[in-house]
Write an enzyme that holds these catalytic residues in place. Structure first.
Site, PDB file in Angstrom:
ATOM      1  N   HIS A 154      42.282  17.736  -9.458  1.00 18.54           N
ATOM      2  CA  HIS A 154      43.666  17.970  -9.862  1.00 18.54           C
ATOM      3  C   HIS A 154      44.384  18.701  -8.730  1.00 18.54           C
ATOM      4  CE1 HIS A 154      42.982  17.649 -14.496  1.00 18.54           C
ATOM      5  NE2 HIS A 154      42.351  16.703 -13.830  1.00 18.54           N
ATOM      6  N   GLU A 191      46.139  21.403  -8.644  1.00 17.35           N
ATOM      7  CA  GLU A 191      45.907  22.848  -8.594  1.00 17.35           C
ATOM      8  C   GLU A 191      44.537  23.177  -8.002  1.00 17.35           C
ATOM      9  OE1 GLU A 191      48.394  21.958 -12.334  1.00 17.35           O
ATOM     10  OE2 GLU A 191      46.661  21.065 -11.318  1.00 17.35           O
ATOM     11  N   CYS A 223      46.180  22.163 -16.693  1.00 16.11           N
ATOM     12  CA  CYS A 223      45.273  21.870 -17.792  1.00 16.11           C
ATOM     13  C   CYS A 223      44.299  23.046 -17.957  1.00 16.11           C
ATOM     14  CB  CYS A 223      44.519  20.572 -17.514  1.00 16.11           C
ATOM     15  SG  CYS A 223      43.252  20.741 -16.224  1.00 16.11           S
ATOM     16  N   CYS A 279      42.200  23.718 -14.830  1.00 16.63           N
ATOM     17  CA  CYS A 279      42.976  24.308 -13.743  1.00 16.63           C
ATOM     18  C   CYS A 279      43.368  25.741 -14.067  1.00 16.63           C
ATOM     19  CB  CYS A 279      44.203  23.457 -13.448  1.00 16.63           C
ATOM     20  SG  CYS A 279      43.766  21.836 -12.752  1.00 16.63           S
TER      21      CYS A 279
END
Length: 164
Positions: free
Chosen positions: A60, A62, A90, A93
């Site tokens: 992801h 992040e 999420c 993250c």
């Protein structure tokens, strides 16, 4: 959540995250997601989601930003940084942000917005995780939300779109 008067989110930082997400709209590498880390008001790193390109569910934006910043600074603690993300992080993250010691999250769209597009998100907000985990992270939602919503709209209209 009330915001301390000493911190004002930086529009130019979110613009860097948005540009990273726009790269994915062209490449199809991982959805309409971008992030950046700012250290003491200066851009440190930008990243985008590369789940599809790297065939790795943990890539992801992040996480990619945290990895890049940690390599750059040669340390795992990023307590002097702020993370900007085009979409609410999420749970994975959020946990990585917590473990890296990042004290502030600034994001545009919300988890529910990407769930509505078919992304397999857990419906647990950053506010909920922050409260349940007693994390103490300052959260600034809906920052430049219209520009971040535009990313989602562009992705939804793309022939390359692939939710995961």
């Amino acid at each position: 959540m009330s915001h301390p008067p000493h911190f004002i989110p930086l529009a130019n930082a979110m613009q860097h995250a948005i540009r990273s997400a726009e790269e994915n709209l062209l490449s199809g590498d991982g959805g309409p997601f971008g992030a950046c880390l700012v250290q003491q008001g200066q851009l440190l790193v930008t990243a985008r989601n590369t789940v599809l390109r790297d065939t790795d569910a943990t890539c992801h934006a992040e996480i990619n930003a945290i990895r890049a910043a940690s390599r750059l600074l040669q340390r795992h603690t990023l307590s002097d940084c702020v993370i900007y993300s085009t979409t609410e992080p999420c749970p994975m993250c959020f946990a990585a942000i917590h473990w890296a010691g990042i004290p502030r999250i600034v994001y545009g769209t919300r988890i529910g917005d990407v769930q509505a597009l078919g992304f397999n998100e857990l419906p647990i907000s950053n506010q909920q995780m922050n409260q349940l985990g007693l994390a103490g992270i300052e959260i600034y939602p809906d920052f430049l939300r219209p520009a971040c919503e535009h990313l989602l709209q562009q992705w939804a209209q793309s022939a390359q779109r692939q939710a995961y």
